[in-house]
Design an enzyme around this catalytic site. Structure first.
Site, mmCIF file in Angstrom:
data_model
loop_
_atom_site.group_PDB
_atom_site.id
_atom_site.type_symbol
_atom_site.label_atom_id
_atom_site.label_comp_id
_atom_site.label_asym_id
_atom_site.label_seq_id
_atom_site.Cartn_x
_atom_site.Cartn_y
_atom_site.Cartn_z
ATOM 1 N N HIS A 359 0.749 -1.145 -0.081
ATOM 2 C CA HIS A 359 0.049 0.114 0.005
ATOM 3 C C HIS A 359 0.982 1.240 0.181
ATOM 4 O O HIS A 359 0.130 2.476 0.065
ATOM 5 C CB HIS A 359 -0.867 0.062 1.227
ATOM 6 C CG HIS A 359 -2.029 -0.911 1.098
ATOM 7 N ND1 HIS A 359 -3.173 -0.770 0.650
ATOM 8 C CD2 HIS A 359 -1.897 -2.227 1.816
ATOM 9 C CE1 HIS A 359 -3.947 -2.002 0.902
ATOM 10 N NE2 HIS A 359 -3.122 -2.524 1.742
ATOM 11 N N LYS A 553 -8.654 13.315 4.757
ATOM 12 C CA LYS A 553 -7.825 12.197 4.578
ATOM 13 C C LYS A 553 -6.878 12.536 5.835
ATOM 14 O O LYS A 553 -6.742 13.436 6.473
ATOM 15 C CB LYS A 553 -7.044 12.335 3.376
ATOM 16 C CG LYS A 553 -6.543 13.663 3.011
ATOM 17 C CD LYS A 553 -5.789 13.707 1.650
ATOM 18 C CE LYS A 553 -6.756 13.563 0.483
ATOM 19 N NZ LYS A 553 -6.887 12.346 -0.240
ATOM 20 N N ARG A 554 -5.790 11.526 5.984
ATOM 21 C CA ARG A 554 -5.117 11.793 7.134
ATOM 22 C C ARG A 554 -3.989 12.760 6.944
ATOM 23 O O ARG A 554 -4.015 13.240 5.592
ATOM 24 C CB ARG A 554 -4.024 10.176 7.118
ATOM 25 C CG ARG A 554 -4.494 9.011 7.659
ATOM 26 C CD ARG A 554 -3.620 8.045 7.615
ATOM 27 N NE ARG A 554 -3.213 7.624 6.256
ATOM 28 C CZ ARG A 554 -2.057 7.293 5.842
ATOM 29 N NH1 ARG A 554 -1.026 7.238 6.665
ATOM 30 N NH2 ARG A 554 -1.870 6.866 4.433
ATOM 31 N N LYS A 559 0.512 14.532 1.117
ATOM 32 C CA LYS A 559 -1.053 14.559 0.774
ATOM 33 C C LYS A 559 -1.286 15.942 0.582
ATOM 34 O O LYS A 559 -2.211 16.275 0.244
ATOM 35 C CB LYS A 559 -1.961 13.783 1.675
ATOM 36 C CG LYS A 559 -1.861 12.614 2.100
ATOM 37 C CD LYS A 559 -3.016 12.116 2.966
ATOM 38 C CE LYS A 559 -3.029 10.417 3.266
ATOM 39 N NZ LYS A 559 -3.491 9.839 2.224
HETATM 40 C C1 NBG Z 1 -2.517 3.610 2.025
HETATM 41 C C2 NBG Z 1 -2.291 4.479 0.880
HETATM 42 C C3 NBG Z 1 -3.690 5.247 0.211
HETATM 43 C C4 NBG Z 1 -4.726 3.744 -0.238
HETATM 44 C C5 NBG Z 1 -4.592 2.878 0.856
HETATM 45 C C6 NBG Z 1 -5.451 1.628 0.454
HETATM 46 C C7 NBG Z 1 -1.282 2.899 3.801
HETATM 47 C C8 NBG Z 1 0.120 2.520 4.188
HETATM 48 N N1 NBG Z 1 -1.620 3.043 2.511
HETATM 49 O O1 NBG Z 1 -3.177 5.644 -0.993
HETATM 50 O O2 NBG Z 1 -1.735 5.816 1.409
HETATM 51 O O3 NBG Z 1 -5.702 4.071 -0.826
HETATM 52 O O4 NBG Z 1 -3.542 2.216 1.454
HETATM 53 O O5 NBG Z 1 -4.878 1.058 -0.444
HETATM 54 O O6 NBG Z 1 -2.054 3.114 4.606
#
Ligand code: NBG
Length: 813
Positions: A359, A553-554, A559
């Site tokens: 991810h 988002k986080r 980001k």
């Molecule tokens: C996150 C990514 C996102 C993605 C999600 C689900 C982690 C390590 N990765 O871009 O930053 O959509 O995973 O795949 O949390």
């Protein structure tokens, strides 16, 4: 893959009423007359849980010997609230609403009683939840395995603009959705040492025992006929929670040691791991839930009377990131040490059974464990990992690359440090030990192949694949946007809930002024609702006619919430300079949590809050600009923001956002995206067409080139007066006059470091934003684009993702 619709509920109105009242009386000791909203919430949840439990029995009876059961192992499941979604899935929403109304209770008040299950951090955890939903909808037998954390991520509040974290006590008195299964408790070991047994075999003698108690949550399909299970482990240490001897001697704290230790392991998600204790705890958490899950799987396999040799035929493990990668050596250990298999057979089964999803490409997020730490906690596993590496390096790797030391060092599971310790690269272990490895969007999977694992891609052609993420349309359209759902039902029928490609039927309607009006009207109502929430939470009045510009988002530098902020400041300046110009009114909405130890991210939150305060109170703006940061961003808050968003901010530095899933949720609900060519934005742009999205900024290649030539943010600062003025205003205390240095750290970082190149993309972002403003002033044009976004994003259903996994990864159905 039969999919039943919710038009024929599993329970009729009368039985439902009887069951509900029974729960009120028998479980909660109350009556419909006296019941509080919270009582109703509990009783409704219990009633639905019962229906699901019955269907779960049926579904598992129906599971055939041919099916491959999918086990989704994940440290995170961001389930959010369950009642509203479950009522809708079971076709009982209206029934419940009417019934509650007859008792003078509003269903929305009842739904609001539920605390989110925030057992996750961000996209990775929400993806796991969407996938559980879709697995049930695709009738794929599956179990989600994770940890039953006592506290969720954390509860966020703002104090004087600063993020403050508090424990999220989400299930203090239990959760009606969880069923404990003490009879399926498993025991696992930790620490200890290795010993030689009589036959000369190496045996692990654990120094500590740990029990995992399963708590189950049912996951129904739409219509409720098919039900899977989420199984979350709670840890217990020792046979007895307290030591009665010590207790009786008055040593109360010492007497509770086991209680505290057990509670710690499944206590909090992502404990700070900057201390050695924190690192130990995190590895123990990972091993704890993985080992419990594997034991559970093997127990079930044996119960079905199947031979161990066929384990991989019947079970597929999906490792959600490397957090459960310890499954690979654990499975080897179980098969060899407990089931008596030889290495090759155990390895063949392990490699057949495991699948790994990557991810992220961020190096700091790719997990590595110190070998000495892992060896202390899991001595047998360190041996096995060493053996896996030895066999790999001297076998396949040698054959492929001979003595090319540079490559051998890169593909090795161990990284040698100067201080003599070795780090275990969990990603390399996962690739070597898995049958398939997938990235989460086309661009990202390409980068996984080209940049992260090029050697493995050569060695194992076809192992590295792509499965683009998706989101469940049940929660992220049908449930969260009932107004739009009704509009869709009237115009294209109801099948889109389980077949999201049906949304294509909207395409011709994008040319119908009546439909555009109706679509805009739904949005307006949703914005009014969000405005009320903003008023309540932030004490800021916003105008629902303004453009709602949303970034949720986080909080992370890549980001680039800071880029959004710079644009806001530039708009502010522009409005002050030209007060009479015809500015498009905007409301900027933020929702984000910053990791507790991430200092700069917290400073960015502070900056947004401080700037919001000044802008929101500046009368010269005539309410044309507002900035709000809604506290405690979570699934249930996202459900209220997303249907009200006009613009979706997806502005990460190209190459860093693996996929994104908020981009899909917002687009599906008709928000237009402003974004870089990153993650799934690329595929979203392809789907909606260039005219219906605002793309800006440097591409992956341009970012790499800039990095290579030596990036100097100061150059952009100096040469762009608009940007300079925005950053200067952060520097000179314009936004917090009594503490003029407060926001300096953010400004200085941007000028001198700017790791994620916000300044390099600023001008291009600002131009794209100008285009957004102009487009918003032409409603026909705007709503046509919005409708086309909804119409063309059907492929981002997690049902499609799961179908892709079944085909490309698990080879299941
Ligand atoms: C996150 C990514 C996102 C993605 C999600 C689900 C982690 C390590 N990765 O871009 O930053 O959509 O995973 O795949 O949390």
């Amino acid at each position: 893959m039969s999919q039943k619709k919710s038009e024929t509920p599993l329970m009729d109105h009368n039985t439902f009423t009887v069951e509900l009242e029974k729960h009120l009386r028998r479980e909660l000791g109350t009556t419909p007359k006296r019941a509080t909203a919270h009582d109703w919430w509990q009783a409704l949840s219990l009633t639905l849980r019962d229906i699901n439990l019955d269907q779960l029995q049926q579904s598992s009876l129906d599971e055939s010997q041919q099916d491959r059961h999918v086990c989704y192992l994940s440290m995170e499941f961001l389930m959010g609230r369950l009642l509203g979604d479950a009522l809708m899935n079971l076709g009982l929403y209206e029934t419940a609403a009417t019934l509650l109304q007859s008792h003078g209770v509003r269903i929305s008040d009842v739904l609001d009683q539920e605390r989110d299950m925030s057992l996750g951090n961000g996209g990775l955890g929400r993806l796991a939840a969407c996938f559980m939903d879709s697995l049930a909808n695709q009738n794929i037998p599956a179990t989600g395995y994770g940890i039953n954390y006592r506290y969720g991520l954390f509860r966020q509040a703002f104090v004087d603009g600063y993020q403050k974290e508090m424990p999220d006590v989400w299930r203090e008195f239990g959760s009606p959705w969880e069923t404990c299964r003490p009879s399926e408790t498993v025991e696992i070991g930790l620490f200890g040492h290795m010993e030689m047994d009589r036959d000369g075999n190496n045996r692990w003698v654990p120094g500590k025992k740990l029990f995992g108690v399963p708590w189950d949550i049912t996951i129904p399909s739409f219509g409720g006929q098919y039900v899977n299970r989420l199984r979350l482990w709670e840890s217990l240490v020792g046979a007895y929670p307290i030591d009665l001897d010590k207790y009786n001697q008055g040593e109360y704290l010492e007497a509770c040691r086991n209680l505290v230790d057990g509670d710690t392991i499944s206590g909090v998600l992502y404990p700070e791991d900057s201390t050695p204790q924190g690192k130990d705890l995190r590895l123990i958490q990972q091993y704890f839930f993985t080992a419990c899950s594997l034991k559970d799987i093997i127990r079930q396999h044996k119960q079905r009377g199947l031979p161990m040799g066929s384990l991989a035929k019947h079970y597929a493990l999906q490792l959600n990131d490397t957090h459960p990668a310890i499954a690979i050596p654990e499975l080897m250990r179980l098969l060899m040490d407990e089931e008596g298999m030889v290495w090759n057979q155990a390895w063949a089964i392990t490699q057949e059974m495991c699948h790994y999803t990557n991810h992220t490409l961020l190096p700091e997020a790719l997990e590595k464990w110190s070998a000495s730490l892992l060896g202390r906690i899991l001595p047998r596993h360190l041996q096995i990992i060493e053996m896996i590496n030895y066999v790999f390096l001297n076998g396949e790797a040698k054959e492929q690359w001979g003595d090319n030391l540079e490559i051998i060092q890169k593909v090795s599971i161990f990284e040698e440090l100067d201080n003599g310790d070795r780090m275990i690269r969990m990603a390399n272990l996962s690739v070597i030990g898995s049958r398939r490895v997938n990235g989460v969007a086309a661009l990202h999977s390409g980068l996984v192949k080209a940049n992260l694992f090029p050697e493995f891609d050569t060695l194992y052609p076809g192992k590295l694949v792509n499965v683009t993420n998706g989101v469940t349309p049940r929660r992220w359209l049908a449930h969260c946007n009932p107004g739009l759902a009704r509009l869709l039902d009237r115009n294209i029928g109801t099948d889109w809930r389980t077949d999201l490609d049906q949304l294509e039927k909207l395409t011709p309607l994008a040319e119908s002024p009546d439909f555009l009006d109706a679509f805009a009207n739904v949005r307006f109502k949703n914005k009014e609702r969000l405005a009320r929430l903003i008023e309540k939470e932030c004490k800021v009045t916003v105008n629902p006619n303004a453009l709602f510009d949303v970034q949720i988002k986080r909080l992370h530098e890549y980001k680039r919430q800071q880029l959004n902020l710079l644009h806001i400041i530039s708009l502010y300046h522009e409005m002050l300079d030209n007060p009479d110009a015809d500015h498009t009114p905007r409301v900027f909405v933020f929702g984000a949590k910053a990791a507790p130890g991430y200092v700069l991210a917290k400073q960015i939150i502070l900056a947004i809050n401080k700037i919001a305060q000044v802008i929101n109170n500046d009368r010269r703006l005539d309410d044309r600009l507002k900035v709000v940061f809604l506290p405690d961003y979570r699934v249930s808050l996202a459900e209220q923001i997303i249907p009200a968003a006009d613009l979706s901010e997806q502005i990460s530095t190209a190459g860093f956002e693996a996929s994104g899933t908020g981009n899909m949720k917002l687009g599906l609900n008709g928000a237009l995206t402003i974004g870089t060519l990153d993650g799934a934005n690329v595929e979203i742009a392809e789907a909606v067409g260039d005219d219906n999205i605002f793309i800006f900024g440097k591409t992956v290649d341009e970012i790499a080139a800039l990095q290579q030539q030596g990036y100097n943010p100061y150059h952009y600062y100096e040469s762009n007066p608009v940007l300079k003025r925005a950053i200067d205003s952060l520097m000179n205390g314009s936004f917090c006059q009594h503490k003029p240095d407060l926001l300096k750290p953010v400004a200085e970082d941007l000028m001198h470091r700017d790791q994620f190149m916000a300044l390099a993309d600023f001008e291009s972002y600002r131009e794209a934003q100008q285009e957004v403003s102009e487009t918003f002033r032409k409603p026909r044009l705007w709503w046509r684009k919005a409708v086309l976004n909804t119409a063309r994003l059907g492929r981002f259903s997690s049902d499609r993702s799961i179908a892709d996994y079944a085909e490309k990864v698990w080879n299941s159905k």
